[in-house]
Design a protein around this motif. Structure first.
Motif, PDB file in Angstrom:
ATOM      1  N   GLN A 122      27.370  -4.686  43.937  1.00 25.48           N
ATOM      2  CA  GLN A 122      25.917  -4.544  43.800  1.00 25.48           C
ATOM      3  C   GLN A 122      25.321  -5.771  43.119  1.00 25.48           C
ATOM      4  O   GLN A 122      24.247  -6.233  43.498  1.00 25.48           O
ATOM      5  CB  GLN A 122      25.579  -3.279  43.013  1.00 25.48           C
ATOM      6  CG  GLN A 122      25.844  -2.011  43.798  1.00 25.48           C
ATOM      7  CD  GLN A 122      25.592  -0.757  42.973  1.00 25.48           C
ATOM      8  OE1 GLN A 122      25.261  -0.823  41.799  1.00 25.48           O
ATOM      9  NE2 GLN A 122      25.776   0.384  43.600  1.00 25.48           N
ATOM     10  N   ALA A 123      26.004  -6.306  42.124  1.00 25.61           N
ATOM     11  CA  ALA A 123      25.531  -7.515  41.447  1.00 25.61           C
ATOM     12  C   ALA A 123      25.450  -8.682  42.425  1.00 25.61           C
ATOM     13  O   ALA A 123      24.514  -9.487  42.378  1.00 25.61           O
ATOM     14  CB  ALA A 123      26.450  -7.859  40.281  1.00 25.61           C
ATOM     15  N   GLU A 124      26.419  -8.769  43.333  1.00 23.96           N
ATOM     16  CA  GLU A 124      26.414  -9.832  44.339  1.00 23.96           C
ATOM     17  C   GLU A 124      25.188  -9.727  45.237  1.00 23.96           C
ATOM     18  O   GLU A 124      24.500 -10.719  45.505  1.00 23.96           O
ATOM     19  CB  GLU A 124      27.694  -9.755  45.165  1.00 23.96           C
ATOM     20  CG  GLU A 124      27.882 -10.880  46.149  1.00 23.96           C
ATOM     21  CD  GLU A 124      29.204 -10.772  46.891  1.00 23.96           C
ATOM     22  OE1 GLU A 124      29.348 -11.505  47.889  1.00 23.96           O
ATOM     23  OE2 GLU A 124      30.076  -9.976  46.501  1.00 23.96           O
ATOM     24  N   VAL A 125      24.879  -8.526  45.695  1.00 20.24           N
ATOM     25  CA  VAL A 125      23.710  -8.306  46.551  1.00 20.24           C
ATOM     26  C   VAL A 125      22.425  -8.606  45.782  1.00 20.24           C
ATOM     27  O   VAL A 125      21.512  -9.278  46.302  1.00 20.24           O
ATOM     28  CB  VAL A 125      23.699  -6.859  47.105  1.00 20.24           C
ATOM     29  CG1 VAL A 125      22.376  -6.539  47.795  1.00 20.24           C
ATOM     30  CG2 VAL A 125      24.863  -6.657  48.057  1.00 20.24           C
ATOM     31  N   LEU A 126      22.338  -8.137  44.556  1.00 22.45           N
ATOM     32  CA  LEU A 126      21.142  -8.395  43.741  1.00 22.45           C
ATOM     33  C   LEU A 126      20.949  -9.889  43.492  1.00 22.45           C
ATOM     34  O   LEU A 126      19.813 -10.387  43.533  1.00 22.45           O
ATOM     35  CB  LEU A 126      21.220  -7.634  42.419  1.00 22.45           C
ATOM     36  CG  LEU A 126      21.066  -6.123  42.512  1.00 22.45           C
ATOM     37  CD1 LEU A 126      21.372  -5.462  41.172  1.00 22.45           C
ATOM     38  CD2 LEU A 126      19.673  -5.749  42.995  1.00 22.45           C
ATOM     39  N   ASN A 127      22.036 -10.604  43.247  1.00 25.01           N
ATOM     40  CA  ASN A 127      21.928 -12.050  43.057  1.00 25.01           C
ATOM     41  C   ASN A 127      21.404 -12.731  44.317  1.00 25.01           C
ATOM     42  O   ASN A 127      20.591 -13.652  44.241  1.00 25.01           O
ATOM     43  CB  ASN A 127      23.275 -12.642  42.651  1.00 25.01           C
ATOM     44  CG  ASN A 127      23.626 -12.347  41.214  1.00 25.01           C
ATOM     45  OD1 ASN A 127      22.755 -12.071  40.389  1.00 25.01           O
ATOM     46  ND2 ASN A 127      24.906 -12.402  40.897  1.00 25.01           N
ATOM     47  N   GLN A 128      21.851 -12.290  45.500  1.00 26.92           N
ATOM     48  CA  GLN A 128      21.351 -12.863  46.753  1.00 26.92           C
ATOM     49  C   GLN A 128      19.863 -12.598  46.924  1.00 26.92           C
ATOM     50  O   GLN A 128      19.110 -13.468  47.381  1.00 26.92           O
ATOM     51  CB  GLN A 128      22.131 -12.298  47.943  1.00 26.92           C
ATOM     52  CG  GLN A 128      23.555 -12.798  48.013  1.00 26.92           C
ATOM     53  CD  GLN A 128      24.351 -12.113  49.131  1.00 26.92           C
ATOM     54  OE1 GLN A 128      23.861 -11.235  49.819  1.00 26.92           O
ATOM     55  NE2 GLN A 128      25.605 -12.529  49.291  1.00 26.92           N
ATOM     56  N   ILE A 129      19.419 -11.410  46.544  1.00 28.81           N
ATOM     57  CA  ILE A 129      17.995 -11.078  46.631  1.00 28.81           C
ATOM     58  C   ILE A 129      17.190 -11.974  45.698  1.00 28.81           C
ATOM     59  O   ILE A 129      16.151 -12.526  46.091  1.00 28.81           O
ATOM     60  CB  ILE A 129      17.758  -9.587  46.311  1.00 28.81           C
ATOM     61  CG1 ILE A 129      18.344  -8.713  47.428  1.00 28.81           C
ATOM     62  CG2 ILE A 129      16.271  -9.290  46.110  1.00 28.81           C
ATOM     63  CD1 ILE A 129      18.384  -7.227  47.096  1.00 28.81           C
ATOM     64  N   SER A 142      15.701 -15.810  36.567  1.00 30.16           N
ATOM     65  CA  SER A 142      16.611 -14.985  35.769  1.00 30.16           C
ATOM     66  C   SER A 142      18.052 -15.419  35.985  1.00 30.16           C
ATOM     67  O   SER A 142      18.426 -15.958  37.024  1.00 30.16           O
ATOM     68  CB  SER A 142      16.439 -13.506  36.119  1.00 30.16           C
ATOM     69  OG  SER A 142      16.768 -13.274  37.458  1.00 30.16           O
ATOM     70  N   SER A 143      18.857 -15.178  34.965  1.00 29.17           N
ATOM     71  CA  SER A 143      20.279 -15.529  35.045  1.00 29.17           C
ATOM     72  C   SER A 143      20.973 -14.623  36.051  1.00 29.17           C
ATOM     73  O   SER A 143      20.672 -13.426  36.123  1.00 29.17           O
ATOM     74  CB  SER A 143      20.944 -15.349  33.686  1.00 29.17           C
ATOM     75  OG  SER A 143      20.354 -16.190  32.739  1.00 29.17           O
ATOM     76  N   PRO A 144      21.911 -15.168  36.806  1.00 28.54           N
ATOM     77  CA  PRO A 144      22.628 -14.321  37.765  1.00 28.54           C
ATOM     78  C   PRO A 144      23.493 -13.280  37.060  1.00 28.54           C
ATOM     79  O   PRO A 144      23.992 -13.508  35.961  1.00 28.54           O
ATOM     80  CB  PRO A 144      23.483 -15.303  38.565  1.00 28.54           C
ATOM     81  CG  PRO A 144      23.557 -16.534  37.738  1.00 28.54           C
ATOM     82  CD  PRO A 144      22.354 -16.547  36.841  1.00 28.54           C
ATOM     83  N   LEU A 145      23.661 -12.141  37.705  1.00 29.04           N
ATOM     84  CA  LEU A 145      24.516 -11.078  37.187  1.00 29.04           C
ATOM     85  C   LEU A 145      25.980 -11.438  37.438  1.00 29.04           C
ATOM     86  O   LEU A 145      26.302 -12.126  38.412  1.00 29.04           O
ATOM     87  CB  LEU A 145      24.195  -9.757  37.883  1.00 29.04           C
ATOM     88  CG  LEU A 145      22.774  -9.236  37.711  1.00 29.04           C
ATOM     89  CD1 LEU A 145      22.535  -8.040  38.640  1.00 29.04           C
ATOM     90  CD2 LEU A 145      22.519  -8.845  36.271  1.00 29.04           C
TER      91      LEU A 145
END
Length: 180
Positions: A122-129, A142-145
């Protein structure tokens, strides 16, 4: 003349000329908690191996792997498996201590492949968004997760096998010559 004496879950080195009680001998001798030592060694080995597996996979040295989570092998799995096996070897598998250690190991390993793995995805997908947001968006800076949180089943299995081997080898070494 020095000798090793098994006392509970510890190995105590004592002097044969000593006439003190066993608790005093433990204070004077070299004390090693086999169960704790096995778990800590398994953790340290797994974390160290991650540095080499990262180098093999990515052709770069990443010393952050020594303290990071995720990766091959699972240090969480190695630690709790070494703990459970060491308790089983030391105290037997019929007691409540082994049952507790086994349940703990099962929960940690399940969590590593389930909840933590999915949280990382989920963190990977959120970072892509977030990377796709326009520069003026408040979240764009914002800093990446952290994405590497959990483990794949092979990573957990490798950690478990490392834990079994570590505690078994330490048990055999620490208990050799104590057949009296």
């Amino acid at each position: 003349m020095r000798r090793s004496v098994m006392s509970g879950n510890s190995i105590v080195a004592t002097s044969s000329s000593s006439s003190s009680s066993s608790s005093e001998a433990e204070g004077e001798g070299v004390y090693m908690n086999y169960v704790l030592f096995s778990a800590l060694v398994a953790f340290a080995l797994a974390q160290s191996i991650k540095v080499f597996t990262t180098w093999y996979r990515e052709h770069r040295w990443d010393l952050k792997q020594l303290i990071g989570s995720g990766g091959m092998p699972s240090s969480h799995s190695a630690t709790v498996t070494a703990l459970a096996v060491a308790v089983g070897l030391q105290d037997g598998i019929g007691g409540s201590t082994f049952a507790t250690a086994l349940i703990l190991a099962t929960i940690v390993m399940y969590d590593a492949t389930g909840v933590r793995l999915q949280a990382g995805r989920q963190a990977e997908v959120l970072n892509q968004i977030v990377y796709g947001l326009p520069a003026e968006h408040p979240l764009a800076e914002s800093s990446p997760l952290r994405e590497l949180l959990g483990h794949t089943p092979p990573q957990v299995i490798a950690g478990g096998l490392l834990g079994i081997m570590t505690s078994t080898i330490i048990y055999l070494i620490s208990h050799s010559g104590n057949n009296t």
